[in-house]
Design a protein around this motif. Structure first.
Motif, PDB file in Angstrom:
ATOM      1  N   THR A   1       0.829  -1.208   0.000  1.00 36.93           N
ATOM      2  CA  THR A   1       0.000   0.000   0.000  1.00 36.93           C
ATOM      3  C   THR A   1       0.860   1.254   0.000  1.00 36.93           C
ATOM      4  OG1 THR A   1      -1.731  -1.191   1.229  1.00 36.93           O
ATOM      5  CG2 THR A   1      -1.856   1.206   1.212  1.00 36.93           C
ATOM      6  N   LEU A   2       1.928   1.242   0.810  1.00 35.77           N
ATOM      7  CA  LEU A   2       2.853   2.379   0.834  1.00 35.77           C
ATOM      8  C   LEU A   2       3.555   2.539  -0.514  1.00 35.77           C
ATOM      9  CD1 LEU A   2       4.527   1.862   4.342  1.00 35.77           C
ATOM     10  CD2 LEU A   2       2.660   3.429   3.759  1.00 35.77           C
ATOM     11  N   ALA A   3       3.944   1.406  -1.121  1.00 42.27           N
ATOM     12  CA  ALA A   3       4.623   1.459  -2.413  1.00 42.27           C
ATOM     13  C   ALA A   3       3.712   2.041  -3.486  1.00 42.27           C
ATOM     14  CB  ALA A   3       5.082   0.060  -2.816  1.00 42.27           C
ATOM     15  N   GLU A   4       2.446   1.624  -3.474  1.00 39.37           N
ATOM     16  CA  GLU A   4       1.494   2.139  -4.457  1.00 39.37           C
ATOM     17  C   GLU A   4       1.318   3.650  -4.285  1.00 39.37           C
ATOM     18  OE1 GLU A   4      -1.955  -0.174  -3.688  1.00 39.37           O
ATOM     19  OE2 GLU A   4      -1.157  -2.005  -4.594  1.00 39.37           O
TER      20      GLU A   4
ATOM     21  N   GLN B   1      -7.474   1.031 -12.120  1.00 40.70           N
ATOM     22  CA  GLN B   1      -6.753   0.542 -13.297  1.00 40.70           C
ATOM     23  C   GLN B   1      -5.910   1.651 -13.935  1.00 40.70           C
ATOM     24  OE1 GLN B   1      -6.575  -2.888 -14.221  1.00 40.70           O
ATOM     25  NE2 GLN B   1      -7.330  -2.642 -12.131  1.00 40.70           N
ATOM     26  N   ARG B   2      -6.429   2.863 -13.899  1.00 41.33           N
ATOM     27  CA  ARG B   2      -5.647   3.981 -14.431  1.00 41.33           C
ATOM     28  C   ARG B   2      -4.381   4.169 -13.593  1.00 41.33           C
ATOM     29  NH1 ARG B   2      -4.976   9.028 -12.827  1.00 41.33           N
ATOM     30  NH2 ARG B   2      -4.292  10.597 -14.356  1.00 41.33           N
ATOM     31  N   ARG B   3      -4.520   4.110 -12.270  1.00 46.42           N
ATOM     32  CA  ARG B   3      -3.348   4.273 -11.406  1.00 46.42           C
ATOM     33  C   ARG B   3      -2.352   3.133 -11.631  1.00 46.42           C
ATOM     34  NH1 ARG B   3      -7.325   6.294  -7.723  1.00 46.42           N
ATOM     35  NH2 ARG B   3      -7.683   4.208  -6.877  1.00 46.42           N
ATOM     36  N   VAL B   4      -2.864   1.905 -11.799  1.00 50.94           N
ATOM     37  CA  VAL B   4      -1.990   0.759 -12.029  1.00 50.94           C
ATOM     38  C   VAL B   4      -1.180   0.949 -13.306  1.00 50.94           C
ATOM     39  CG1 VAL B   4      -1.967  -1.693 -12.648  1.00 50.94           C
ATOM     40  CG2 VAL B   4      -3.352  -0.919 -10.733  1.00 50.94           C
TER      41      VAL B   4
ATOM     42  N   ASP C   1       2.210   6.540  -6.954  1.00 55.14           N
ATOM     43  CA  ASP C   1       1.186   7.507  -7.369  1.00 55.14           C
ATOM     44  C   ASP C   1       1.695   8.938  -7.213  1.00 55.14           C
ATOM     45  OD1 ASP C   1      -0.481   5.404  -7.921  1.00 55.14           O
ATOM     46  OD2 ASP C   1      -1.656   5.576  -6.074  1.00 55.14           O
ATOM     47  N   GLU C   2       2.396   9.189  -6.100  1.00 59.49           N
ATOM     48  CA  GLU C   2       2.987  10.518  -5.890  1.00 59.49           C
ATOM     49  C   GLU C   2       4.008  10.831  -6.986  1.00 59.49           C
ATOM     50  OE1 GLU C   2       3.267  12.944  -2.896  1.00 59.49           O
ATOM     51  OE2 GLU C   2       1.161  12.384  -2.954  1.00 59.49           O
ATOM     52  N   GLU C   3       4.843   9.860  -7.323  1.00 55.04           N
ATOM     53  CA  GLU C   3       5.861  10.072  -8.344  1.00 55.04           C
ATOM     54  C   GLU C   3       5.229  10.281  -9.717  1.00 55.04           C
ATOM     55  OE1 GLU C   3      10.023  10.169  -9.613  1.00 55.04           O
ATOM     56  OE2 GLU C   3       8.745  10.803  -7.957  1.00 55.04           O
ATOM     57  N   ALA C   4       4.132   9.545 -10.000  1.00 55.83           N
ATOM     58  CA  ALA C   4       3.445   9.726 -11.281  1.00 55.83           C
ATOM     59  C   ALA C   4       2.913  11.153 -11.411  1.00 55.83           C
ATOM     60  CB  ALA C   4       2.312   8.712 -11.411  1.00 55.83           C
ATOM     61  N   ARG C   5       2.386  11.697 -10.295  1.00 57.48           N
ATOM     62  CA  ARG C   5       1.900  13.091 -10.319  1.00 57.48           C
ATOM     63  C   ARG C   5       3.058  14.064 -10.522  1.00 57.48           C
ATOM     64  NH1 ARG C   5      -1.927  11.069  -6.512  1.00 57.48           N
ATOM     65  NH2 ARG C   5      -0.510  11.435  -4.757  1.00 57.48           N
ATOM     66  N   ARG C   6       4.190  13.793  -9.843  1.00 55.70           N
ATOM     67  CA  ARG C   6       5.338  14.680  -9.976  1.00 55.70           C
ATOM     68  C   ARG C   6       5.868  14.693 -11.403  1.00 55.70           C
ATOM     69  NH1 ARG C   6      10.697  14.923 -10.192  1.00 55.70           N
ATOM     70  NH2 ARG C   6      10.904  12.668 -10.386  1.00 55.70           N
ATOM     71  N   LEU C   7       5.855  13.535 -12.059  1.00 49.51           N
ATOM     72  CA  LEU C   7       6.363  13.427 -13.424  1.00 49.51           C
ATOM     73  C   LEU C   7       5.362  13.880 -14.470  1.00 49.51           C
ATOM     74  CD1 LEU C   7       8.105   9.924 -13.143  1.00 49.51           C
ATOM     75  CD2 LEU C   7       9.230  12.155 -13.234  1.00 49.51           C
TER      76      LEU C   7
ATOM     77  N   GLN D   1      -2.972   9.177 -18.472  1.00 42.85           N
ATOM     78  CA  GLN D   1      -3.542   8.162 -19.366  1.00 42.85           C
ATOM     79  C   GLN D   1      -4.975   8.558 -19.671  1.00 42.85           C
ATOM     80  OE1 GLN D   1      -2.786   3.709 -19.223  1.00 42.85           O
ATOM     81  NE2 GLN D   1      -4.804   3.775 -18.324  1.00 42.85           N
ATOM     82  N   SER D   2      -5.329   8.534 -20.925  1.00 39.29           N
ATOM     83  CA  SER D   2      -6.671   8.958 -21.325  1.00 39.29           C
ATOM     84  C   SER D   2      -7.708   7.948 -20.868  1.00 39.29           C
ATOM     85  CB  SER D   2      -6.751   9.110 -22.840  1.00 39.29           C
ATOM     86  OG  SER D   2      -6.659   7.843 -23.465  1.00 39.29           O
TER      87      SER D   2
END
Length: 616
Positions: A79-82, A141-144, A86-92, A96-97
């Protein structure tokens, strides 16, 4: 689909997380960067995954068992890894449409029906079983997908070192041969019954082994499509309509061995057909055109499975070993040959009527589940117990008078009236009398439960368990004598004796186990003996216990073989893939650990212990 983080199931346990525990408010269980994970949010995640693993095991997993397996830390770390990814995906700025997310879901084979296309009903049923609403599943699924983008970049270019692959292959494929004897109860001699004083003393020393566990009286009611479907009557008229619509599904279609050669135009195809009539074989024609058997063979196939309708029509109009006239297909003009023919089996309504009626009943019950869920919640909100609410709604509640944490009754037998995969017992042991518990998601429906009573764990007196105590005392006496005999035998063998002579003297026969690997299951040998054999040098002597048989084994390693490694074999390719996956997991684990450190990660240990039952 059992988990939504397939690519991120990594072995975080080796990194540890003790350094990130901090104390703060009970409403928040963890913080990862700017993301807060509430106690209730983690409780939902933890319970859902506990239920999932229970279904995989085929039986409920208690909180104690989950902690013993490290499952609680695994779920927390995942859960912490996810959250960190997610935080890193926002930073970068990754995105995904919605269209791409839906495309991935539609193409998921788990959601495809019998016709090979996306099945909305199957999709809804599966995500309900996983505890998801449609909106929540799509968002997850989008987050995954975004997490996988990061994971793919981190793991790009990793290869399996050949030195490591060679070493592991040799380790896994090493084979050993042993000769052994097994000392069982017959070699222990006569064991007189213990005196009352000896038995009482043994009981006092081992009293905890015979302690009565805590028992709970629980009541529950199951509302699932399958359960409600049992009460639903389906007419033959309705079932026959479905039978006619799905006739192909219930029967076995005719299947044929089909081969085809495709030509660019009808003239070439017709000329080739003429040569076949003159005696040229279909296979020789294919060779002339530079085609391999795999290029022309469609396999033994049903008509509906052939992509090209023209080829399908031609193939299913021929007799065995016939070649068709040129057929204009989607990809050119084809000559089709039919080999063996497997006749189809026409479906019979009477033989499949029960199955059809069950399917119809379950389909109708899905709507009924939602209605009953709302009514059940209304009754519970009004103060009704599970039994009272169930009876008012015409449902059949189940009451178990006494069950322990492992799901066993006081007589030691498992409680048989708990549906397979339902972890209501472990949930009940994390609740208490009078608590209004949330329903458990189960098989596309729900389960409501109450803890009606608690019988605390207690020490039993000797009279209650005298037979058990005496049996355990006797087993211990046998084990002690056999261990001594085995040690004496090993000592003599190490001084130059032969196993055959020692066996004959003890009235035993020498057995042989040949060419087994480390992970082998060898008839007549416990796993401990296999492991001990790989810790013993060639010609070495050793002993090990066989607890299941209350026996001891003395053995000599007579041969060690390390087969040559063929890095091009299918086995080595599979091993290489597994190693690469492990290396990838380790690389990703290190990346996430550093990422968590950089953005800041903290966990409320008290809340975590409360959710996972560690403070009970």
């Amino acid at each position: 689909m059992a988990t939504v983080m397939g690519v991120l199931i990594v072995s975080f346990g080796i990194w540890g997380i003790a350094d990130i525990f901090r104390g703060f408010g009970q409403s928040t269980l963890a913080k990862v960067g700017r993301t807060e994970i509430s106690t209730e949010q983690f409780r939902q995640i933890y319970n859902e995954r506990l239920q999932q693993i229970g279904r995989q095991f085929g039986r409920p997993l208690t909180m104690d068992q989950a902690r013993a397996l490290g499952f609680d830390r695994q779920v927390l770390q995942q859960t912490l890894a996810e959250a960190a990814l997610d935080e890193e995906a926002r930073r970068l700025g990754l995105a995904q449409s919605p269209e791409e997310t839906m495309r991935l879901i539609f193409s998921d084979p788990n959601f495809k029906g019998v016709n090979g296309t996306f099945d909305p009903a199957r999709f809804q049923n599966l995500i309900r079983q996983l505890g998801f609403s449609e909106q929540r599943f799509v968002a997850e699924q989008r987050r995954v997908s975004l997490r996988r983008q990061i994971a793919g970049a981190v793991a790009a270019g990793l290869e399996t070192p050949k030195v490591l692959l060679d070493a592991l292959a040799r380790y896994q494929n090493e084979q050993r041969t042993i000769e052994f004897v097994k000392l069982d109860a017959a070699q222990a001699g006569t064991i007189d019954p213990p005196s009352p004083e000896a038995l009482a003393a043994y009981f006092e020393e081992h009293k905890t082994l015979f302690r009565a566990p805590e028992y709970r009286k629980i009541s529950f009611v199951v509302i699932t499509p399958e359960e409600i479907g049992k009460w639903t009557e389906v007419s033959d008229e309705d079932a026959r309509k479905v039978f006619e619509q799905r006739r192909d599904k219930y029967g076995t279609p005719e299947r044929r061995q089909v081969s085809q050669i495709v030509f660019p135009n009808a003239e070439e195809a017709q000329a080739a057909r003429g040569r076949i009539e003159s005696g040229l074989s279909f296979d020789d024609l294919a060779k002339e055109r530079g085609l391999n058997p795999a290029d022309i063979d469609l396999g033994v196939i049903a008509k509906s499975a052939i992509v090209d309708p023209a080829v399908a029509d031609a193939a299913f109009s021929l007799q065995s070993d016939e070649v068709s006239q040129p057929a204009q297909g989607r990809f050119g003009v084809a000559l089709v040959k039919v080999g063996k023919i497997e006749p189809g089996v026409a479906p019979n309504y009477e033989s499949v009527a029960p199955e059809i009626k069950r399917d119809i009943a379950k389909e109708r019950a899905r709507t009924k589940v939602a209605e009953l869920r709302d009514k059940m919640e209304d009754e519970r909100g009004g103060g009704a117990s599970v039994i009272e609410a169930a009876q008012k709604l015409g449902l059949a509640p189940v009451t178990i008078e006494a069950v322990d944490r492992s799901g066993r009754l006081p007589n030691g037998q498992p409680a048989m009236n708990i549906p397979r995969g339902l972890d209501v017992v472990s949930q009940a042991f994390n609740s208490d009398v009078g608590v209004d518990n949330d329903p458990i998601s189960f098989n596309g429906g729900y389960v409501w439960y109450d803890v009606v009573g608690v019988t605390p764990s207690r020490e039993r007196n000797l009279d209650e368990v005298k037979d058990q105590v005496e049996a355990k005392w006797r087993d211990d006496q046998i084990a002690s004598r056999l261990r001594t005999k085995a040690s004496d035998m090993v000592q003599k063998l190490e001084q130059g004796g032969k196993l055959a002579d020692a066996a004959a003297q003890a009235g035993l026969s020498v057995e042989t186990a040949s060419g087994f690997k480390r992970d082998a299951s060898v008839p007549g040998l416990p796993a401990a003996a296999v492991a001990a054999a790989f810790r013993t040098a060639k010609d070495g002597i050793a002993q090990t216990s066989d607890p299941a048989a209350n026996a001891w084994i003395v053995f000599r390693v007579t041969d060690i073989t390390v087969p040559a490694v063929d890095l091009g074999s299918d086995e080595m390719k599979k091993l290489s893939e597994n190693l690469k996956r492990a290396i990838t997991d380790e690389q990703l684990a290190q990346y996430i650990t550093q990422l968590q450190s950089n953005i800041g990660t903290s966990v409320n240990q008290t809340a975590f212990a409360q959710v996972t039952g560690a403070n009970n």
